[in-house]
Scaffold this motif. Structure first.
Motif, PDB file in Angstrom:
ATOM      1  N   ARG A   1     -67.292 -33.759 151.574  1.00  0.00           N
ATOM      2  CA  ARG A   1     -66.270 -34.062 150.361  1.00  0.00           C
ATOM      3  C   ARG A   1     -65.123 -34.115 151.220  1.00  0.00           C
TER       4      ARG A   1
ATOM      5  N   PRO B   1     -66.773 -39.343 147.972  1.00  0.00           N
ATOM      6  CA  PRO B   1     -67.061 -38.888 146.753  1.00  0.00           C
ATOM      7  C   PRO B   1     -68.476 -38.314 146.429  1.00  0.00           C
TER       8      PRO B   1
ATOM      9  N   VAL C   1     -70.522 -36.331 143.917  1.00  0.00           N
ATOM     10  CA  VAL C   1     -70.393 -35.758 142.490  1.00  0.00           C
ATOM     11  C   VAL C   1     -71.403 -34.598 142.007  1.00  0.00           C
TER      12      VAL C   1
ATOM     13  N   GLU D   1     -61.532 -28.894 138.435  1.00  0.00           N
ATOM     14  CA  GLU D   1     -60.525 -30.096 138.371  1.00  0.00           C
ATOM     15  C   GLU D   1     -60.744 -31.238 139.063  1.00  0.00           C
ATOM     16  N   ALA D   2     -61.933 -31.188 139.512  1.00  0.00           N
ATOM     17  CA  ALA D   2     -62.615 -32.758 140.182  1.00  0.00           C
ATOM     18  C   ALA D   2     -62.402 -33.845 139.286  1.00  0.00           C
ATOM     19  N   PRO D   3     -61.943 -35.155 139.851  1.00  0.00           N
ATOM     20  CA  PRO D   3     -61.921 -36.207 138.775  1.00  0.00           C
ATOM     21  C   PRO D   3     -63.213 -36.529 138.022  1.00  0.00           C
ATOM     22  N   PRO D   4     -63.378 -36.707 136.716  1.00  0.00           N
ATOM     23  CA  PRO D   4     -64.512 -37.035 136.107  1.00  0.00           C
ATOM     24  C   PRO D   4     -65.270 -38.409 136.625  1.00  0.00           C
TER      25      PRO D   4
ATOM     26  N   GLU E   1     -66.407 -40.976 135.537  1.00  0.00           N
ATOM     27  CA  GLU E   1     -65.938 -42.429 135.056  1.00  0.00           C
ATOM     28  C   GLU E   1     -64.843 -42.788 135.940  1.00  0.00           C
ATOM     29  N   ALA E   2     -63.794 -41.878 136.421  1.00  0.00           N
ATOM     30  CA  ALA E   2     -62.727 -42.095 137.462  1.00  0.00           C
ATOM     31  C   ALA E   2     -63.368 -42.471 138.626  1.00  0.00           C
ATOM     32  N   VAL E   3     -64.452 -41.425 139.044  1.00  0.00           N
ATOM     33  CA  VAL E   3     -64.892 -41.925 140.482  1.00  0.00           C
ATOM     34  C   VAL E   3     -65.604 -43.146 140.506  1.00  0.00           C
TER      35      VAL E   3
ATOM     36  N   ASP F   1     -65.102 -46.010 138.605  1.00  0.00           N
ATOM     37  CA  ASP F   1     -64.029 -47.009 138.612  1.00  0.00           C
ATOM     38  C   ASP F   1     -63.273 -47.005 140.057  1.00  0.00           C
ATOM     39  N   GLU F   2     -63.241 -46.059 140.683  1.00  0.00           N
ATOM     40  CA  GLU F   2     -62.245 -45.930 142.042  1.00  0.00           C
ATOM     41  C   GLU F   2     -63.315 -46.660 143.070  1.00  0.00           C
TER      42      GLU F   2
END
Length: 410
Positions: free
Chosen positions: A323, A328, A330, A386-389, A391-393, A395-396
């Motif tokens: 990481r 990424p 998760v 605080e890690a991005p959700p 969905e955001a991962v 999408d990126e």
């Protein structure tokens, strides 16, 4: 996603005369309510769960949901988020084995019916460890069709990968925001010496390990690998069909890792277990470079219960390191919730050997590694809040993956 799993393998043996059902062997059918509560007692929400396909899918368009309806309702009551593992090393008797060309469509029909029955489920593993399933069923002669030839292996790979594609499409048709955790065994083959033939064998095996995922994710294979596929029965038009599919956008790549996943090609050309030489960080990194998908450490355990906590922390430090390198990741999984039975002999005989790999033993008493995992989750769960959700991962990854893949292909 800190997770565990219920061991749910159910391959057939001796020409289909009997079935090794791990949910029965490990007592889950009797203790499923307790097992689900134990997940929450550890502070976990995510659970890799394999509904018993051979008991549910009774025939074409015939399903018996009675057991799973109760389990699913209890999961919802407890707030458990299942990663539903729809096909785990075996098939219903009426479908026979992975040489059957009717398997992909039958499993797609099942996946669609499943998503309609349980519309609240978002996470799925359509087919677990395609490479391992094909290898042990069609190349090493242990499970299901019990073949030992290259053509049978390629046939199993074709059917497993096609089933996975069709299942993902069927589920997405019912739930467009479904997330797919494509769990695969993280394998690596190291040549023992500079002998050209030994190096050739290792290189071939290091390409073969990717075959099911290459087909699933529409990644063109090397010319010699493609020739191997065509030589052993894959029609040209079927390969073209795979390359035209696109199921990557909602996919997380799960990479499993055990102490036997790294192998040495010895001086006779045979693979021998090498132990943890490079570790999950290095092996998973190879899979990430090839597919550029968000990742999850989807399985690990240790046969030596005394060494379980040390192995747990080694795997977690591998996750932290990769990481930090920008990959990424998760999720992380200790597999499984309870001890397992006869995995020390790859389920080839019903000896009843209890393998002490669980967070709990088969009496549902907490093992030391269970305490260690509970502590790990408490220690790092808040830190990762605080890690991005997801969905955001996803999408990126969808934005950057195509450009990277074109560079790799070039």
């Amino acid at each position: 996603m800190f997770a565990t799993g219920i061991e749910c393998s159910y391959p057939t043996l001796e020409g289909g005369r009997w079935r090794m059902d791990q949910m029965a062997a490990c007592g889950h059918y009797r203790h499923w309510r307790t097992d689900l509560q134990l997940v929450r007692d550890l502070g976990l929400r995510y659970l890799r769960y394999g509904p018993p396909l051979h008991l549910i899918h009774r025939g074409p368009s015939q399903y018996d949901w009675a057991f799973l309806d109760e389990v699913a309702a209890e999961m919802q009551r407890l707030g458990i988020v299942p990663i539903m593992d729809l096909c785990h090393f075996g098939l219903p008797d009426w479908l026979q084995n992975f040489q059957n060309p009717e398997v992909p469509q039958a499993l797609a029909d099942y996946a669609r019916a499943f998503a309609q029955r349980y519309p609240w489920v978002q996470f799925y593993t359509p087919v677990n460890e395609m490479y391992v399933c094909a290898k042990l069923s069609a190349l090493e002669g242990l499970w299901n069709e019990q073949c030992r030839d290259e053509r049978a292996f390629v046939t199993a790979v074709r059917h497993l990968a096609k089933a996975n594609v069709l299942m993902m499409q069927a589920i997405a048709g019912e739930r467009p925001d479904a997330v797919f955790v494509n769990s695969e065994s993280g394998e690596f083959y190291q040549p023992c010496c500079p002998d050209p033939e030994i190096r050739r064998i290792a290189a071939f095996e290091n390409e073969r390990r990717f075959l099911p995922l290459d087909l699933l994710y529409a990644r063109p294979v090397q010319d010699d690998t493609r020739a191997y596929l065509l030589q052993h029965g894959m029609p040209v038009e079927e390969y073209a069909w795979f390359m035209q599919q696109d199921v990557r956008r909602r996919a997380i790549l799960g990479v499993d890792y055990y102490e036997w996943n790294e192998k040495l090609i010895d001086s006779t050309g045979h693979a021998q277990a090498l132990g943890e030489l490079f570790g999950w960080y290095a092996v998973a990194g190879q899979y990430y470079e090839r597919y550029r998908r968000p990742m999850m450490h989807t399985e690990t355990n240790r046969m030596d219960a005394r060494d379980g906590p040390r192995w747990l922390w080694r795997q977690w430090h591998n996750v932290q390191l990769i990481r930090q390198a920008g990959v990424p990741v998760v999720g992380f999984t200790w597999y499984s919730l309870t001890d397992q039975v006869d995995w020390d002999i790859a389920l080839r005989e019903p000896l009843g050997n209890v393998n002490p790999v669980g967070l709990f033993d088969l009496n549902r008493d907490l093992r030391v590694v269970g305490l260690a995992y509970q502590h790990l989750v408490r220690l790092f769960g808040a830190d990762l809040s605080e890690a991005p959700p997801i969905e955001a991962v996803l999408d990126e990854a969808s934005k950057v993956a195509p450009q990277k893949m074109r560079r790799l292909h070039a």
